[in-house]
Design a protein around this motif. Structure first.
Motif, PDB file in Angstrom:
ATOM      1  N   LEU A  97       0.871  -1.166   0.000  1.00  0.00           N
ATOM      2  CA  LEU A  97       0.000   0.000   0.000  1.00  0.00           C
ATOM      3  C   LEU A  97       0.909   1.217   0.000  1.00  0.00           C
ATOM      4  N   ARG A  98       0.870   1.984  -1.082  1.00  0.00           N
ATOM      5  CA  ARG A  98       1.821   3.061  -1.330  1.00  0.00           C
ATOM      6  C   ARG A  98       1.149   4.426  -1.218  1.00  0.00           C
ATOM      7  N   VAL A  99       1.882   5.376  -0.657  1.00  0.00           N
ATOM      8  CA  VAL A  99       1.459   6.778  -0.654  1.00  0.00           C
ATOM      9  C   VAL A  99       2.536   7.569  -1.391  1.00  0.00           C
ATOM     10  N   PRO A 100       2.336   7.865  -2.679  1.00  0.00           N
ATOM     11  CA  PRO A 100       3.342   8.597  -3.447  1.00  0.00           C
ATOM     12  C   PRO A 100       3.189  10.106  -3.276  1.00  0.00           C
ATOM     13  N   SER A 114       0.303  23.964  -7.909  1.00  0.00           N
ATOM     14  CA  SER A 114       0.381  24.681  -6.632  1.00  0.00           C
ATOM     15  C   SER A 114       1.175  23.906  -5.590  1.00  0.00           C
ATOM     16  N   GLY A 115       1.485  22.654  -5.867  1.00  0.00           N
ATOM     17  CA  GLY A 115       2.227  21.838  -4.915  1.00  0.00           C
ATOM     18  C   GLY A 115       2.640  20.531  -5.550  1.00  0.00           C
ATOM     19  N   ILE A 116       2.837  19.524  -4.716  1.00  0.00           N
ATOM     20  CA  ILE A 116       3.263  18.220  -5.205  1.00  0.00           C
ATOM     21  C   ILE A 116       2.040  17.341  -5.464  1.00  0.00           C
ATOM     22  N   GLN A 117       2.261  16.312  -6.256  1.00  0.00           N
ATOM     23  CA  GLN A 117       1.201  15.342  -6.553  1.00  0.00           C
ATOM     24  C   GLN A 117       1.179  14.297  -5.448  1.00  0.00           C
ATOM     25  N   ALA A 118      -0.004  13.945  -4.938  1.00  0.00           N
ATOM     26  CA  ALA A 118      -0.152  12.944  -3.893  1.00  0.00           C
ATOM     27  C   ALA A 118      -1.150  11.894  -4.335  1.00  0.00           C
ATOM     28  N   GLY A 119      -1.288  10.832  -3.544  1.00  0.00           N
ATOM     29  CA  GLY A 119      -2.252   9.803  -3.896  1.00  0.00           C
ATOM     30  C   GLY A 119      -2.110   8.570  -3.034  1.00  0.00           C
ATOM     31  N   VAL A 120      -2.784   7.506  -3.449  1.00  0.00           N
ATOM     32  CA  VAL A 120      -2.689   6.200  -2.795  1.00  0.00           C
ATOM     33  C   VAL A 120      -2.740   5.136  -3.889  1.00  0.00           C
ATOM     34  N   GLU A 121      -1.912   4.111  -3.746  1.00  0.00           N
ATOM     35  CA  GLU A 121      -1.790   3.089  -4.776  1.00  0.00           C
ATOM     36  C   GLU A 121      -1.655   1.708  -4.141  1.00  0.00           C
ATOM     37  N   ILE A 175       0.386  -1.999 -10.654  1.00  0.00           N
ATOM     38  CA  ILE A 175      -0.019  -0.915  -9.760  1.00  0.00           C
ATOM     39  C   ILE A 175      -1.350  -0.361 -10.241  1.00  0.00           C
ATOM     40  N   LEU A 176      -2.246  -0.123  -9.289  1.00  0.00           N
ATOM     41  CA  LEU A 176      -3.510   0.552  -9.556  1.00  0.00           C
ATOM     42  C   LEU A 176      -3.745   1.552  -8.435  1.00  0.00           C
ATOM     43  N   GLY A 177      -4.123   2.781  -8.772  1.00  0.00           N
ATOM     44  CA  GLY A 177      -4.289   3.766  -7.714  1.00  0.00           C
ATOM     45  C   GLY A 177      -5.017   5.008  -8.158  1.00  0.00           C
ATOM     46  N   TYR A 178      -4.863   6.040  -7.336  1.00  0.00           N
ATOM     47  CA  TYR A 178      -5.460   7.349  -7.623  1.00  0.00           C
ATOM     48  C   TYR A 178      -4.496   8.423  -7.141  1.00  0.00           C
ATOM     49  N   ASP A 179      -4.089   9.306  -8.043  1.00  0.00           N
ATOM     50  CA  ASP A 179      -3.184  10.414  -7.724  1.00  0.00           C
ATOM     51  C   ASP A 179      -3.853  11.724  -8.130  1.00  0.00           C
ATOM     52  N   PHE A 180      -3.484  12.807  -7.470  1.00  0.00           N
ATOM     53  CA  PHE A 180      -4.073  14.100  -7.815  1.00  0.00           C
ATOM     54  C   PHE A 180      -3.093  15.219  -7.492  1.00  0.00           C
ATOM     55  N   VAL A 181      -3.300  16.344  -8.164  1.00  0.00           N
ATOM     56  CA  VAL A 181      -2.503  17.543  -7.919  1.00  0.00           C
ATOM     57  C   VAL A 181      -3.370  18.746  -8.308  1.00  0.00           C
ATOM     58  N   TYR A 182      -3.200  19.864  -7.597  1.00  0.00           N
ATOM     59  CA  TYR A 182      -3.961  21.081  -7.874  1.00  0.00           C
ATOM     60  C   TYR A 182      -3.112  22.071  -8.668  1.00  0.00           C
ATOM     61  N   ASP A 183      -3.780  22.785  -9.584  1.00  0.00           N
ATOM     62  CA  ASP A 183      -3.086  23.879 -10.248  1.00  0.00           C
ATOM     63  C   ASP A 183      -3.211  25.143  -9.391  1.00  0.00           C
ATOM     64  N   ARG A 184      -2.607  26.236  -9.831  1.00  0.00           N
ATOM     65  CA  ARG A 184      -2.609  27.452  -9.015  1.00  0.00           C
ATOM     66  C   ARG A 184      -3.984  28.120  -8.944  1.00  0.00           C
ATOM     67  N   GLY A 199      -6.600  26.327  -8.216  1.00  0.00           N
ATOM     68  CA  GLY A 199      -7.380  25.466  -7.350  1.00  0.00           C
ATOM     69  C   GLY A 199      -8.115  24.346  -8.059  1.00  0.00           C
ATOM     70  N   ARG A 200      -7.856  24.159  -9.349  1.00  0.00           N
ATOM     71  CA  ARG A 200      -8.498  23.091 -10.101  1.00  0.00           C
ATOM     72  C   ARG A 200      -7.666  21.819 -10.001  1.00  0.00           C
ATOM     73  N   ILE A 201      -8.345  20.678  -9.948  1.00  0.00           N
ATOM     74  CA  ILE A 201      -7.676  19.411  -9.683  1.00  0.00           C
ATOM     75  C   ILE A 201      -7.404  18.642 -10.981  1.00  0.00           C
ATOM     76  N   LEU A 202      -6.201  18.078 -11.060  1.00  0.00           N
ATOM     77  CA  LEU A 202      -5.844  17.124 -12.104  1.00  0.00           C
ATOM     78  C   LEU A 202      -5.828  15.746 -11.452  1.00  0.00           C
ATOM     79  N   SER A 203      -6.735  14.871 -11.884  1.00  0.00           N
ATOM     80  CA  SER A 203      -6.843  13.520 -11.337  1.00  0.00           C
ATOM     81  C   SER A 203      -6.171  12.524 -12.269  1.00  0.00           C
ATOM     82  N   LYS A 204      -5.504  11.524 -11.671  1.00  0.00           N
ATOM     83  CA  LYS A 204      -4.825  10.496 -12.454  1.00  0.00           C
ATOM     84  C   LYS A 204      -5.124   9.129 -11.859  1.00  0.00           C
ATOM     85  N   VAL A 205      -5.431   8.166 -12.705  1.00  0.00           N
ATOM     86  CA  VAL A 205      -5.612   6.778 -12.277  1.00  0.00           C
ATOM     87  C   VAL A 205      -4.552   5.935 -12.986  1.00  0.00           C
ATOM     88  N   PRO A 206      -3.455   5.563 -12.295  1.00  0.00           N
ATOM     89  CA  PRO A 206      -2.418   4.753 -12.935  1.00  0.00           C
ATOM     90  C   PRO A 206      -2.838   3.287 -13.040  1.00  0.00           C
TER      91      PRO A 206
END
Length: 202
Positions: free
Chosen positions: A37-40, A70-77, A93-102, A104-111
């Motif tokens: 269980l990873r927290v990137p 606006s910061g670093i990308q975080a998530g759980v995998e 690997i299967l997970g969900y990562d996200f990061v916000y732009d300046r 305040g809008r979110i970029l979601s990623k599913v690896p």
């Protein structure tokens, strides 16, 4: 006499170094597996984008401060590996990562990634793996949704506090090539992952 003792000591040291790899992989064999269980926490490193119009564009490389995050990308995998011998495991690997732009809008990623792991060293308490992976991410940003290639390499350390459970650390480099039929839309982004988590082996 002194020279003989030194040579004997060097011989035993060399013998120990030769035998160490033989005894260092007794923990794993075909049929064993790891579940992690990873927290990137991923640091944006660069983005190479195209600027201009379709008939007149050029590549520009942006640093972290210019990428719009606006910061670093975080998530759980979730990360699973099945051992095919005492050193190599295959999985994904299967997970969900996200990061916000300046804004305040979110970029979601599913690896969704295929992964191969090689154990450089393992002695029961410590594992030192190196991993390579390849797959896709499903990205969603505003109303845009698409799949992006994802490749990377990681290395790190597992430290076990019991026969089955341990803590894990990984770092390395991730790359996201966004490829389009219209070359002026193509770009490539790179991230440096700092991954913490827990690992279970059986």
């Amino acid at each position: 006499m002194c020279i003989s003792r030194v040579l004997r000591n060097k011989f035993f040291l060399l013998l120990a170094l030769v035998l160490l790899p033989m005894s260092a992989f007794a923990e794993y064999g075909r049929g064993n597996y790891n579940i992690n269980l990873r927290v990137p926490l991923n640091i944006p490193a660069f983005s190479h984008v195209q600027r201009g119009e379709s008939d007149n564009h050029r590549g520009v490389t942006l640093s972290f401060s210019e990428m719009g995050f606006s910061g670093i990308q975080a998530g759980v995998e979730a990360d699973v590996g099945y051992f095919i011998n005492d050193k190599v495991s295959l999985g994904g690997i299967l997970g969900y990562d996200f990061v916000y732009d300046r804004g305040g809008r979110i970029l979601s990623k599913v690896p969704i990634l295929f992964k191969a792991n090689y154990l450089i060293f393992s002695d029961g308490m410590f594992d030192v793996p190196i991993s390579g992976f390849l797959g896709v991410n499903y990205w969603k940003y505003h109303s845009q949704e698409h799949f992006v290639l994802h490749a990377g390499v990681e290395f790190g350390l597992n430290v076990f506090w019991s026969e089955n459970w341990g803590a894990m650390f990984r770092t390395g480099f991730w790359i996201y090539p966004e490829l389009y039929a219209d070359s002026y839309k193509t770009n490539v982004s790179g991230f440096i992952p700092i991954v913490l988590g827990v690992t279970y082996r059986r």
